[in-house]
Design a protein around this motif. Structure first.
Motif, PDB file in Angstrom:
ATOM      1  N   GLU A   2       0.828  -1.204   0.000  1.00  0.00           N
ATOM      2  CA  GLU A   2       0.000   0.000   0.000  1.00  0.00           C
ATOM      3  C   GLU A   2       0.863   1.254   0.000  1.00  0.00           C
ATOM      4  O   GLU A   2       0.524   2.250  -0.640  1.00  0.00           O
ATOM      5  CB  GLU A   2      -0.933  -0.001   1.203  1.00  0.00           C
ATOM      6  N   ALA A   5       2.006   1.742  -3.537  1.00  0.00           N
ATOM      7  CA  ALA A   5       0.899   2.188  -4.393  1.00  0.00           C
ATOM      8  C   ALA A   5       0.594   3.664  -4.187  1.00  0.00           C
ATOM      9  O   ALA A   5       0.196   4.360  -5.131  1.00  0.00           O
ATOM     10  CB  ALA A   5      -0.342   1.341  -4.135  1.00  0.00           C
ATOM     11  N   HIS A  67      -0.766  -2.057 -16.988  1.00  0.00           N
ATOM     12  CA  HIS A  67      -1.336  -3.123 -17.818  1.00  0.00           C
ATOM     13  C   HIS A  67      -1.422  -2.643 -19.259  1.00  0.00           C
ATOM     14  O   HIS A  67      -1.714  -1.464 -19.519  1.00  0.00           O
ATOM     15  CB  HIS A  67      -2.744  -3.488 -17.341  1.00  0.00           C
ATOM     16  N   ASP A  79      -1.615   1.251 -19.152  1.00  0.00           N
ATOM     17  CA  ASP A  79      -2.530   1.873 -18.200  1.00  0.00           C
ATOM     18  C   ASP A  79      -2.043   1.605 -16.778  1.00  0.00           C
ATOM     19  O   ASP A  79      -1.967   0.453 -16.356  1.00  0.00           O
ATOM     20  CB  ASP A  79      -3.949   1.323 -18.393  1.00  0.00           C
ATOM     21  N   ASP A  81      -2.833   2.018 -12.982  1.00  0.00           N
ATOM     22  CA  ASP A  81      -3.912   2.246 -12.028  1.00  0.00           C
ATOM     23  C   ASP A  81      -3.391   1.896 -10.631  1.00  0.00           C
ATOM     24  O   ASP A  81      -3.109   0.731 -10.357  1.00  0.00           O
ATOM     25  CB  ASP A  81      -5.120   1.371 -12.383  1.00  0.00           C
ATOM     26  N   HIS A  83      -4.804   1.378  -8.024  1.00  0.00           N
ATOM     27  CA  HIS A  83      -5.651   0.403  -7.340  1.00  0.00           C
ATOM     28  C   HIS A  83      -5.598  -0.983  -8.004  1.00  0.00           C
ATOM     29  O   HIS A  83      -6.201  -1.930  -7.511  1.00  0.00           O
ATOM     30  CB  HIS A  83      -7.099   0.900  -7.306  1.00  0.00           C
ATOM     31  N   ASN A  84      -4.876  -1.062  -9.116  1.00  0.00           N
ATOM     32  CA  ASN A  84      -4.760  -2.338  -9.829  1.00  0.00           C
ATOM     33  C   ASN A  84      -3.398  -2.402 -10.506  1.00  0.00           C
ATOM     34  O   ASN A  84      -3.289  -2.471 -11.725  1.00  0.00           O
ATOM     35  CB  ASN A  84      -5.884  -2.473 -10.863  1.00  0.00           C
ATOM     36  N   LEU A  85      -2.366  -2.383  -9.698  1.00  0.00           N
ATOM     37  CA  LEU A  85      -1.011  -2.373 -10.236  1.00  0.00           C
ATOM     38  C   LEU A  85      -0.617  -3.756 -10.768  1.00  0.00           C
ATOM     39  O   LEU A  85      -0.979  -4.782 -10.195  1.00  0.00           O
ATOM     40  CB  LEU A  85      -0.018  -1.944  -9.156  1.00  0.00           C
ATOM     41  N   ASN A  86       0.118  -3.744 -11.849  1.00  0.00           N
ATOM     42  CA  ASN A  86       0.658  -4.977 -12.430  1.00  0.00           C
ATOM     43  C   ASN A  86       2.114  -5.090 -11.980  1.00  0.00           C
ATOM     44  O   ASN A  86       3.041  -4.775 -12.711  1.00  0.00           O
ATOM     45  CB  ASN A  86       0.556  -4.914 -13.961  1.00  0.00           C
ATOM     46  N   SER A 127       2.123 -15.849 -12.214  1.00  0.00           N
ATOM     47  CA  SER A 127       0.806 -15.341 -11.819  1.00  0.00           C
ATOM     48  C   SER A 127      -0.229 -15.468 -12.932  1.00  0.00           C
ATOM     49  O   SER A 127      -1.412 -15.228 -12.708  1.00  0.00           O
ATOM     50  CB  SER A 127       0.915 -13.870 -11.403  1.00  0.00           C
ATOM     51  N   LYS A 131       3.863  -9.607 -17.341  1.00  0.00           N
ATOM     52  CA  LYS A 131       4.446  -8.540 -16.548  1.00  0.00           C
ATOM     53  C   LYS A 131       5.315  -7.643 -17.430  1.00  0.00           C
ATOM     54  O   LYS A 131       5.886  -8.088 -18.424  1.00  0.00           O
ATOM     55  CB  LYS A 131       5.289  -9.119 -15.412  1.00  0.00           C
TER      56      LYS A 131
END
Length: 201
Positions: A2, A5, A67, A79, A81, A83-86, A127, A131
Motif C-alpha cells: 500500500e 501504491a 497493464h 494503463d 492504475d 488500485h490495480n497495479l501490475n 501469476s 508482466k
C-alpha cells in the motif's frame, strides 16, 4: 505494498506503432556478481536492500507497473492504475552452482543456472499475467556470488530505457547500502512520452 501504491499516480502511456513492432520479444540481460569476500556468512548484496531499491526505482518508472490495454482508437496503451497495479515478477532463488563453475565455463549458457522467470519471449509469469518487468535473483552456492536476470517487453522500453532502469536501480541500491541521506541521492528526470521525440525532430 500500500505504501508503494501511494507513490504511483493514475496515468496512461500511449505506445507507438514502432513500439509494437517487436511485441513478441523481451529485452533479457544477465548480470554476474562475484562475492569478493567468499564468506558464506557475508551479507553480500542483501535481499532487503535489493528489493527496497527495486521498488524505489519503480516509483520513477511507473510504466513498468501498468497493464497493456487497447485504447478507443485501437492503439495500445500502458494503463497505470494505483488500485490495480501490475507488479513485476520478482523472484529470488538459490542455486547449487558455484561462481567458479561459471568462470571455468566462461559464463556459457550451459553453465548458467536456470532463470525461473520469463526470458526472451513475452509470456505470462507464474501469476498468469504478462508482466512489464521480470526479475530473478539467483544466489550461488556458498554465497560465492549472484546472478541477476532482468527482462522487460521491448514494446515498453527500448535498450536505452532498459539500461537506464537497471542503472537507476543499482544507483538506488548503492545509496541505500551506504545509509546515505536524501540529500545525497542523485536526482534524475525520466520521460516516457513517445511523442517527445517526434516533437523534437
Amino acid at each position: 505494498m500500500e505504501a508503494f501504491a501511494s507513490t504511483i499516480k493514475a496515468q496512461q502511456f500511449a505506445l507507438s506503432v514502432w513500439d509494437m513492432s517487436p511485441s513478441q520479444t523481451n529485452i533479457p540481460y544477465i548480470y554476474y556478481f562475484k562475492n569478493p569476500n567468499s564468506n558464506p556468512a557475508d551479507d553480500f548484496m542483501p535481499s532487503d536492500k535489493m528489493r527496497a531499491s527495486f521498488l524505489k526505482a519503480l516509483e520513477e518508472f511507473p510504466i513498468l507497473v501498468g497493464h497493456i490495454i487497447a485504447g478507443k482508437d485501437g492503439r495500445y496503451l500502458v494503463d497505470v492504475d494505483p488500485h490495480n497495479l501490475n507488479m513485476p515478477e520478482y523472484l529470488e532463488s538459490q542455486s547449487t552452482v558455484h561462481f567458479r563453475d561459471l568462470e571455468k565455463a566462461r559464463f556459457g549458457w550451459d553453465a548458467l543456472p536456470h532463470a525461473a522467470t520469463v526470458d526472451v519471449f513475452c509470456a505470462a509469469g507464474v501469476s498468469g499475467v504478462i508482466k512489464l518487468a521480470n526479475v530473478n535473483i539467483i544466489r550461488l552456492e556458498k554465497n560465492s556470488g549472484l546472478v541477476l536476470f532482468v527482462s522487460t517487453p521491448h514494446y515498453v522500453v527500448d535498450g536505452v530505457g532498459y539500461c537506464t532502469f537497471v542503472n537507476r536501480w543499482a544507483e538506488l541500491c548503492h545509496w541505500m547500502q551506504r545509509n546515505a541521506t536524501e540529500n545525497e541521492l542523485p536526482r534524475r528526470d525520466f520521460n516516457f512520452d513517445r511523442s517527445t521525440i517526434g516533437r523534437s525532430m
